[in-house]
Write a protein that holds these residues in place. Structure first.
Motif, short mmCIF file in Angstrom:
data_model
loop_
_atom_site.label_atom_id
_atom_site.label_comp_id
_atom_site.label_asym_id
_atom_site.label_seq_id
_atom_site.Cartn_x
_atom_site.Cartn_y
_atom_site.Cartn_z
N ILE A 24 24.87 81.80 -62.45
CA ILE A 24 25.01 81.28 -63.82
C ILE A 24 25.75 82.27 -64.69
N PHE A 25 25.32 83.55 -64.64
CA PHE A 25 25.98 84.58 -65.45
C PHE A 25 27.48 84.64 -65.17
N GLN A 26 27.83 84.64 -63.89
CA GLN A 26 29.23 84.78 -63.51
C GLN A 26 30.05 83.59 -63.96
N THR A 27 29.48 82.38 -63.85
CA THR A 27 30.18 81.18 -64.31
C THR A 27 30.48 81.27 -65.80
N ILE A 28 29.46 81.64 -66.59
CA ILE A 28 29.63 81.75 -68.04
C ILE A 28 30.63 82.86 -68.37
N LYS A 29 30.49 84.00 -67.72
CA LYS A 29 31.37 85.14 -68.00
C LYS A 29 32.83 84.79 -67.73
N GLN A 30 33.10 84.10 -66.64
CA GLN A 30 34.48 83.74 -66.30
C GLN A 30 35.09 82.83 -67.35
N VAL A 31 34.30 81.89 -67.88
CA VAL A 31 34.82 81.00 -68.92
C VAL A 31 35.05 81.78 -70.22
N PHE A 32 34.12 82.67 -70.58
CA PHE A 32 34.33 83.51 -71.76
C PHE A 32 35.65 84.27 -71.65
N GLU A 33 35.88 84.88 -70.49
CA GLU A 33 37.10 85.66 -70.28
C GLU A 33 38.33 84.75 -70.34
N LEU A 34 38.19 83.53 -69.84
CA LEU A 34 39.28 82.56 -69.84
C LEU A 34 39.74 82.25 -71.27
N TYR A 35 38.82 82.31 -72.21
CA TYR A 35 39.13 82.03 -73.62
C TYR A 35 39.41 83.29 -74.44
N GLY A 36 39.58 84.43 -73.78
CA GLY A 36 40.02 85.64 -74.47
C GLY A 36 38.93 86.48 -75.09
N PHE A 37 37.66 86.26 -74.71
CA PHE A 37 36.57 87.07 -75.24
C PHE A 37 36.41 88.34 -74.41
N GLN A 38 35.98 89.43 -75.06
CA GLN A 38 35.79 90.70 -74.36
C GLN A 38 34.33 91.13 -74.44
N PRO A 39 33.85 91.91 -73.43
CA PRO A 39 32.42 92.21 -73.35
C PRO A 39 31.97 93.28 -74.34
N LEU A 40 30.69 93.19 -74.70
CA LEU A 40 30.05 94.18 -75.58
C LEU A 40 28.59 94.28 -75.17
N GLU A 41 28.01 95.49 -75.28
CA GLU A 41 26.58 95.69 -75.08
C GLU A 41 26.02 96.50 -76.24
N THR A 42 24.80 96.17 -76.68
CA THR A 42 24.12 96.90 -77.74
C THR A 42 22.74 97.32 -77.25
N PRO A 43 22.07 98.28 -77.92
CA PRO A 43 20.77 98.77 -77.45
C PRO A 43 19.68 97.69 -77.43
N ALA A 44 18.68 97.89 -76.58
CA ALA A 44 17.55 96.96 -76.51
C ALA A 44 16.75 96.96 -77.81
N MET A 45 16.72 98.10 -78.49
CA MET A 45 15.97 98.15 -79.75
C MET A 45 16.91 98.46 -80.91
N GLU A 46 16.52 97.95 -82.08
CA GLU A 46 17.26 98.17 -83.31
C GLU A 46 16.30 98.74 -84.35
N ASN A 47 16.85 99.34 -85.40
CA ASN A 47 16.01 99.71 -86.52
C ASN A 47 15.37 98.44 -87.10
N LEU A 48 14.10 98.55 -87.49
CA LEU A 48 13.37 97.38 -87.94
C LEU A 48 14.04 96.72 -89.14
N ASP A 49 14.58 97.52 -90.06
CA ASP A 49 15.20 96.92 -91.23
C ASP A 49 16.51 96.23 -90.92
N THR A 50 17.08 96.48 -89.72
CA THR A 50 18.25 95.73 -89.27
C THR A 50 17.88 94.29 -88.97
N LEU A 51 16.67 94.08 -88.45
CA LEU A 51 16.27 92.75 -87.98
C LEU A 51 15.48 91.94 -89.00
N MET A 52 14.58 92.60 -89.72
CA MET A 52 13.68 91.87 -90.61
C MET A 52 14.45 91.16 -91.74
N GLY A 53 14.00 89.93 -92.04
CA GLY A 53 14.60 89.16 -93.11
C GLY A 53 15.86 88.42 -92.74
#
Length: 458
Positions: A24-53
């Motif tokens: 499933i991941f590979q199928t989705i990733k290939q279509v994303f790439e087909l439309y010109g999107f590039q990969p990004l990763e962010t940390p598992a945790m964020e500062n609480l004030d980044t998320l709240m509200g």
């Protein structure tokens, strides 16, 4: 010692499951790439004030907060007790928690864009495939730890992005074999409904209640609207809105009659008409439907919103998203328009299991198993195995000399399609026996031909 277990709402994944998920991941990733999107990763945790509200009243309750380190420090213990009392009262305090597990991938993406805005090429198109966590009540298709696959575009107001994201949905689900309904609405239409019902301040109350329609039904929605302070006349207008039906043209006509004189409603109608008229879906596997009951509970959406449901399967949405203009303004970088979609991989997996859509080849890891018939034989087998591996052909040598039956059962349990046997006779002749375990056939060949034999795609 207590019996080991897992936290509620989490799961272990066996090799068979991981292979299916990776498909499933590979199928989705290939279509994303087909439309010109590039990969990004962010940390598992964020500062609480980044998320709240950022997720509305309901969403904020589902954020997993992380306790600070060092709370066992005697110097901090007294303050920690005071802070803990605040937590029990439903408040947040930095003395106890400053961080949280990410709730989705959109807010961390907005934070990333705000932090790196000057270095990004606009419009910036990224995809992200990572786990998220929600303190939700586990049930079928709903987990506390699950993966999201997102594609977002920021820095563009063009509705071409909504058209392309719609086609990404259609393409992915065509390749996965899942028949789907892609439902769209516009938050501008919901804003217009709120204005018709007495004012823009009613919008959050209305959308939170409407978002529960599938779960609780129209009568319970009306009860909730009453509890939120709407009067009978306003609730009657909302009921008419929720009962809009028919084909796309009929639905648009009914909506226009209800809110068409409202300026923001006219803008929302124009957006939906544009997407409907410009989405030339290259598949019969997907239906594009305007659905005015679609609300999406997240407060940051401002324009077109999406939801995808599998046809003839009892499952919630397997994809969703929408336009969220100025989300980066929450982080000090205003006026950056954006739009994105998300795939619910765990629910997609469950749908594909129910409909038996995974190809049999997904379960094949090792392609060949060399039988172990003794030290001299296994030495030759290992040398040939390394040649196959160098050519990109996965394989194994059975770990010890054993009866044929045991080695055949090992191949069967691991879905290995070919067995290669080298006994004393084959050693002398420089040959080997290749058994096709799926077809039940076998042939003898010289050992030097093995690589070319498997390289042709068997």
């Amino acid at each position: 010692m207590s019996k080991p277990g897992l936290p509620q709402g989490t799961r272990d994944f066996s090799a068979a499951t991981v292979r299916k998920r990776n498909y499933i991941f590979q199928t989705i990733k290939q279509v994303f790439e087909l439309y010109g999107f590039q990969p990004l990763e962010t940390p598992a945790m964020e500062n609480l004030d980044t998320l709240m509200g950022k997720y509305g009243e309901e969403g904020d309750k589902l954020i997993f907060k992380i306790l600070n380190n060092g709370l066992d420090n005697p110097a901090k213990r007294e303050q920690a007790i005071t802070d803990l009392q605040k937590i029990l009262e439903g408040k947040n305090t930095k003395g106890i928690t400053e961080r949280a597990l990410r709730y989705d991938l959109t807010i961390p993406f907005a934070r990333y864009v705000a932090m790196n805005y000057g270095q990004l090429t606009m419009p910036f198109k990224r995809y992200q495939i990572q786990p998220v966590w929600r303190a939700d009540r586990p049930q079928k298709g709903r987990y506390r730890e699950f993966y999201q696959c997102d594609a977002d575009v920021v820095g563009s107001n063009s509705l071409l992005n909504e058209v392309e994201l719609t086609n990404i949905y259609a393409t992915v689900f065509q390749q996965l074999g899942i028949p789907v309904e892609i439902r769209i609405n516009s938050r501008k239409i919901l804003a217009a409904l709120a204005e018709v019902c007495g004012g823009a301040d009613k919008m959050i109350d209305i959308t939170v209640a409407i978002d529960k329609l599938d779960k609780i039904g129209i009568e319970k929605v009306k009860e909730e609207l009453t509890q939120r302070g709407l009067n009978d006349e306003q609730i009657n207008i909302i009921e008419k809105y929720l009962l809009i039906s028919g084909d796309s043209d009929e639905r648009l006509t009914q909506l226009e009659a209800l809110i068409g004189k409202n300026d923001i409603g006219q803008k929302g109608l124009a957006e939906i008409k544009h997407v409907l008229s410009n989405c030339q879906l290259s598949t019969n596997n997907a239906q594009l439907i305007p659905d005015f009951t679609l609300a999406r509970g997240l407060n940051y959406y401002t324009g077109i919103i999406f939801e995808v449901k599998a046809i003839n399967v009892q499952m919630g949405s397997i994809g969703g998203g929408g336009r969220y203009d100025d989300l980066t303004g929450l982080f000090g970088v205003p006026n950056v328009p954006g739009v994105g979609i998300s795939f619910g991989v765990d629910r997609i997996y469950d749908v594909m299991e129910e409909l038996q859509l995974f190809p049999e080849t997904v379960q094949i890891g090792s392609k060949v198993l060399f039988f172990n018939l003794g030290d001299a034989e296994s030495k030759i087998a290992f040398s040939l195995l390394q040649q196959l591996r160098s050519a990109g052909i996965a394989g194994e040598l059975f770990h010890e000399q054993s009866k044929f039956d045991k080695q055949f059962k090992y191949a069967e349990k691991k879905n290995i399609p070919f067995a290669i046997i080298i006994g004393s006779k084959e050693m002398e002749n420089g040959t080997c026996v290749v058994k096709d375990l799926l077809k039940g056939t076998q042939e003898e060949m010289v050992q030097v031909d093995l690589v070319s034999y498997f390289a042709v795609g068997r």
